[in-house]
Design a protein around this motif. Sequence first.
Motif, PDB file in Angstrom:
ATOM      1  N   GLN A 160       0.831  -1.192   0.000  1.00  0.00           N
ATOM      2  CA  GLN A 160       0.000   0.000   0.000  1.00  0.00           C
ATOM      3  C   GLN A 160       0.870   1.248   0.000  1.00  0.00           C
ATOM      4  OE1 GLN A 160      -2.611  -0.285   3.364  1.00  0.00           O
ATOM      5  NE2 GLN A 160      -3.827  -1.941   2.485  1.00  0.00           N
ATOM      6  N   THR A 161       0.392   2.289  -0.688  1.00  0.00           N
ATOM      7  CA  THR A 161       1.141   3.542  -0.756  1.00  0.00           C
ATOM      8  C   THR A 161       0.215   4.689  -0.371  1.00  0.00           C
ATOM      9  OG1 THR A 161       2.438   2.619  -2.574  1.00  0.00           O
ATOM     10  CG2 THR A 161       2.633   4.985  -2.197  1.00  0.00           C
ATOM     11  N   ASP A 162       0.068   4.925   0.934  1.00  0.00           N
ATOM     12  CA  ASP A 162      -0.708   6.071   1.367  1.00  0.00           C
ATOM     13  C   ASP A 162       0.236   7.253   1.569  1.00  0.00           C
ATOM     14  OD1 ASP A 162       0.641   5.458   3.673  1.00  0.00           O
ATOM     15  OD2 ASP A 162      -1.115   4.776   4.778  1.00  0.00           O
ATOM     16  N   SER A 163      -0.314   8.377   2.015  1.00  0.00           N
ATOM     17  CA  SER A 163       0.497   9.590   2.167  1.00  0.00           C
ATOM     18  C   SER A 163       1.610   9.395   3.182  1.00  0.00           C
ATOM     19  CB  SER A 163      -0.399  10.763   2.580  1.00  0.00           C
ATOM     20  OG  SER A 163      -1.323  11.072   1.568  1.00  0.00           O
ATOM     21  N   ASN A 191      13.478   8.405   3.666  1.00  0.00           N
ATOM     22  CA  ASN A 191      14.559   7.428   3.515  1.00  0.00           C
ATOM     23  C   ASN A 191      15.471   7.733   2.341  1.00  0.00           C
ATOM     24  OD1 ASN A 191      13.694   6.045   5.774  1.00  0.00           O
ATOM     25  ND2 ASN A 191      12.548   4.506   4.613  1.00  0.00           N
ATOM     26  N   LYS A 192      14.990   8.504   1.394  1.00  0.00           N
ATOM     27  CA  LYS A 192      15.830   8.935   0.274  1.00  0.00           C
ATOM     28  C   LYS A 192      16.650  10.177   0.612  1.00  0.00           C
ATOM     29  CE  LYS A 192      12.787   7.181  -3.397  1.00  0.00           C
ATOM     30  NZ  LYS A 192      11.908   7.581  -4.537  1.00  0.00           N
ATOM     31  N   GLY A 193      16.455  10.708   1.818  1.00  0.00           N
ATOM     32  CA  GLY A 193      17.159  11.926   2.201  1.00  0.00           C
ATOM     33  C   GLY A 193      16.452  13.189   1.772  1.00  0.00           C
ATOM     34  N   GLU A 194      15.236  13.076   1.249  1.00  0.00           N
ATOM     35  CA  GLU A 194      14.466  14.236   0.800  1.00  0.00           C
ATOM     36  C   GLU A 194      13.627  14.738   1.976  1.00  0.00           C
ATOM     37  OE1 GLU A 194      12.304  12.658  -2.510  1.00  0.00           O
ATOM     38  OE2 GLU A 194      14.093  12.357  -3.734  1.00  0.00           O
ATOM     39  N   LEU A 195      14.314  15.282   2.967  1.00  0.00           N
ATOM     40  CA  LEU A 195      13.659  15.621   4.234  1.00  0.00           C
ATOM     41  C   LEU A 195      12.646  16.755   4.124  1.00  0.00           C
ATOM     42  CD1 LEU A 195      16.679  15.175   6.684  1.00  0.00           C
ATOM     43  CD2 LEU A 195      14.883  13.552   6.093  1.00  0.00           C
ATOM     44  N   PRO A 196      12.949  17.865   3.419  1.00  0.00           N
ATOM     45  CA  PRO A 196      11.926  18.928   3.302  1.00  0.00           C
ATOM     46  C   PRO A 196      10.628  18.417   2.665  1.00  0.00           C
ATOM     47  CG  PRO A 196      14.070  19.768   2.656  1.00  0.00           C
ATOM     48  CD  PRO A 196      14.221  18.285   2.786  1.00  0.00           C
ATOM     49  N   ILE A 199       4.847  16.534   3.573  1.00  0.00           N
ATOM     50  CA  ILE A 199       3.791  15.516   3.579  1.00  0.00           C
ATOM     51  C   ILE A 199       3.265  15.292   4.991  1.00  0.00           C
ATOM     52  CG2 ILE A 199       3.330  13.061   3.198  1.00  0.00           C
ATOM     53  CD1 ILE A 199       5.317  13.186   0.856  1.00  0.00           C
ATOM     54  N   PHE A 200       4.169  15.152   5.958  1.00  0.00           N
ATOM     55  CA  PHE A 200       3.739  14.889   7.337  1.00  0.00           C
ATOM     56  C   PHE A 200       2.969  16.083   7.920  1.00  0.00           C
ATOM     57  CE2 PHE A 200       7.831  12.235   7.406  1.00  0.00           C
ATOM     58  CZ  PHE A 200       7.169  11.123   6.912  1.00  0.00           C
ATOM     59  N   ASN A 201       3.413  17.294   7.616  1.00  0.00           N
ATOM     60  CA  ASN A 201       2.718  18.484   8.128  1.00  0.00           C
ATOM     61  C   ASN A 201       1.345  18.642   7.474  1.00  0.00           C
ATOM     62  OD1 ASN A 201       4.549  19.612  10.085  1.00  0.00           O
ATOM     63  ND2 ASN A 201       5.908  20.139   8.397  1.00  0.00           N
ATOM     64  N   ASP A 202       1.232  18.253   6.204  1.00  0.00           N
ATOM     65  CA  ASP A 202      -0.074  18.282   5.545  1.00  0.00           C
ATOM     66  C   ASP A 202      -1.031  17.296   6.207  1.00  0.00           C
ATOM     67  OD1 ASP A 202      -1.846  19.050   3.221  1.00  0.00           O
ATOM     68  OD2 ASP A 202      -1.666  16.891   2.849  1.00  0.00           O
ATOM     69  N   LEU A 203      -0.509  16.122   6.564  1.00  0.00           N
ATOM     70  CA  LEU A 203      -1.331  15.146   7.271  1.00  0.00           C
ATOM     71  C   LEU A 203      -1.805  15.693   8.617  1.00  0.00           C
ATOM     72  CD1 LEU A 203       0.659  11.854   6.552  1.00  0.00           C
ATOM     73  CD2 LEU A 203      -1.631  12.407   5.730  1.00  0.00           C
ATOM     74  N   LEU A 204      -0.926  16.425   9.311  1.00  0.00           N
ATOM     75  CA  LEU A 204      -1.296  16.993  10.602  1.00  0.00           C
ATOM     76  C   LEU A 204      -2.340  18.094  10.463  1.00  0.00           C
ATOM     77  CD1 LEU A 204       2.130  17.190  12.488  1.00  0.00           C
ATOM     78  CD2 LEU A 204       0.157  15.770  13.074  1.00  0.00           C
ATOM     79  N   LEU A 224       6.714  11.769  13.069  1.00  0.00           N
ATOM     80  CA  LEU A 224       7.559  11.862  11.888  1.00  0.00           C
ATOM     81  C   LEU A 224       7.872  13.306  11.527  1.00  0.00           C
ATOM     82  CD1 LEU A 224       5.896   9.032   9.775  1.00  0.00           C
ATOM     83  CD2 LEU A 224       8.091   8.958  10.945  1.00  0.00           C
ATOM     84  N   ALA A 225       6.903  14.196  11.695  1.00  0.00           N
ATOM     85  CA  ALA A 225       7.169  15.620  11.455  1.00  0.00           C
ATOM     86  C   ALA A 225       8.224  16.125  12.435  1.00  0.00           C
ATOM     87  CB  ALA A 225       5.886  16.426  11.588  1.00  0.00           C
ATOM     88  N   GLY A 226       8.168  15.620  13.679  1.00  0.00           N
ATOM     89  CA  GLY A 226       9.176  15.992  14.671  1.00  0.00           C
ATOM     90  C   GLY A 226      10.555  15.482  14.306  1.00  0.00           C
ATOM     91  N   LEU A 227      10.623  14.259  13.766  1.00  0.00           N
ATOM     92  CA  LEU A 227      11.921  13.702  13.365  1.00  0.00           C
ATOM     93  C   LEU A 227      12.528  14.483  12.205  1.00  0.00           C
ATOM     94  CD1 LEU A 227      11.294   9.838  13.590  1.00  0.00           C
ATOM     95  CD2 LEU A 227      12.648  11.269  15.136  1.00  0.00           C
ATOM     96  N   VAL A 228      11.697  14.893  11.251  1.00  0.00           N
ATOM     97  CA  VAL A 228      12.206  15.708  10.146  1.00  0.00           C
ATOM     98  C   VAL A 228      12.751  17.029  10.681  1.00  0.00           C
ATOM     99  CG1 VAL A 228      11.558  17.026   8.093  1.00  0.00           C
ATOM    100  CG2 VAL A 228      10.746  14.680   8.366  1.00  0.00           C
TER     101      VAL A 228
END
Length: 241
Positions: free
Chosen positions: A125-128, A137-142, A147-152, A164-168
Motif C-alpha cells: 500500500q502507498t498512502d500519504s 529514507n531517500k534523504g528528501e527531508l523537506p 507531507i507529514f505536516n499536511d497530514l497533521l 515523523l514531522a518531529g523527526l524531520v
Amino acid sequence: MNDLERIDDYFSGRLPVEERARFESSLETDSALAEAVAFYLTARQAAQNEARADRKARFETLREESGPVRQLPARAWLAMAASAMLILGLGGYWLFQRQTPSAAEMADQYIHQNFSQLPTQMNGQTDSLQAGIARYNKGELPEAGAIFNDLLQRNPADDRARKLAGLVALRTGQYNQAIDHFHRLSERTDLFANPGLFLEALTRLKRGQPDDLREAETLLKTVIEQNLEGKTEAEVLIEKL
C-alpha cells in the motif's frame, strides 16, 4: 565539493547528519566512491606513519647534536621525572576529556544510528504516510516534512504524522519545531506506547541551549521512572551525561 573533500569532511565529523546518511548510502553502491575512500584511508595512514618517522629522525638528530648527557644530582633527576609524570598525567586527562563525547555528540550519534532510515510497510500500500517515509529514507527531508505536516493539518490527532514531522524537524536542525511536536505527542494519554518525552530529551541534548541539559536529564529520568518508551536508551544516555 569533490569526492576527496567530502570524504575528508566525513571522517573529520564535519558533514551534517543528513549528508553523512547520503554518503554512507552512496558508499554501498558507488564503486568509484568506495575506491576513493580506500585511497584516502591508505594515504592518511601513510602520512601518519611518515610523520612519526620524521619526528623520530629529528629526535635522534637532536640527541646526537646535544652530545653526552650532563650528569645531574639524583634530586634533580627526581624533580624532572616528577614534572614529566605530572605533564603526562595532565595530558592523559585532557585527552580523555577530548575523547569523551559531549551531550550533543551523543544525541547526534543516537539520531544517526536510529533515525537515518525509517521502517516501511511491506503490504504494497502507498498512502500519504508511506510516501512521506519513502521521501525521508531517500534523504528528501523537506519534501517528507511537507507531507507529514499536511497530514497533521488534516488530522492534528495523527500521532504517527506528529512523530515523523518531529523527526524531520530534528534532523534538519529545526529544534524548536521538533520540541513542540514531541511535547504535544508526550501529552497524549491514549497511546499504547508514547516516545514523546524521550524524543524531546534527545532534541534538547542536540540543541544545547541554556538549561537544555538539565531539562533533558529531567525528561530522561521521567522516562525511566514511568517505564515509558525509550527507557532502555534513556538509561544508557543518562549514565553518560
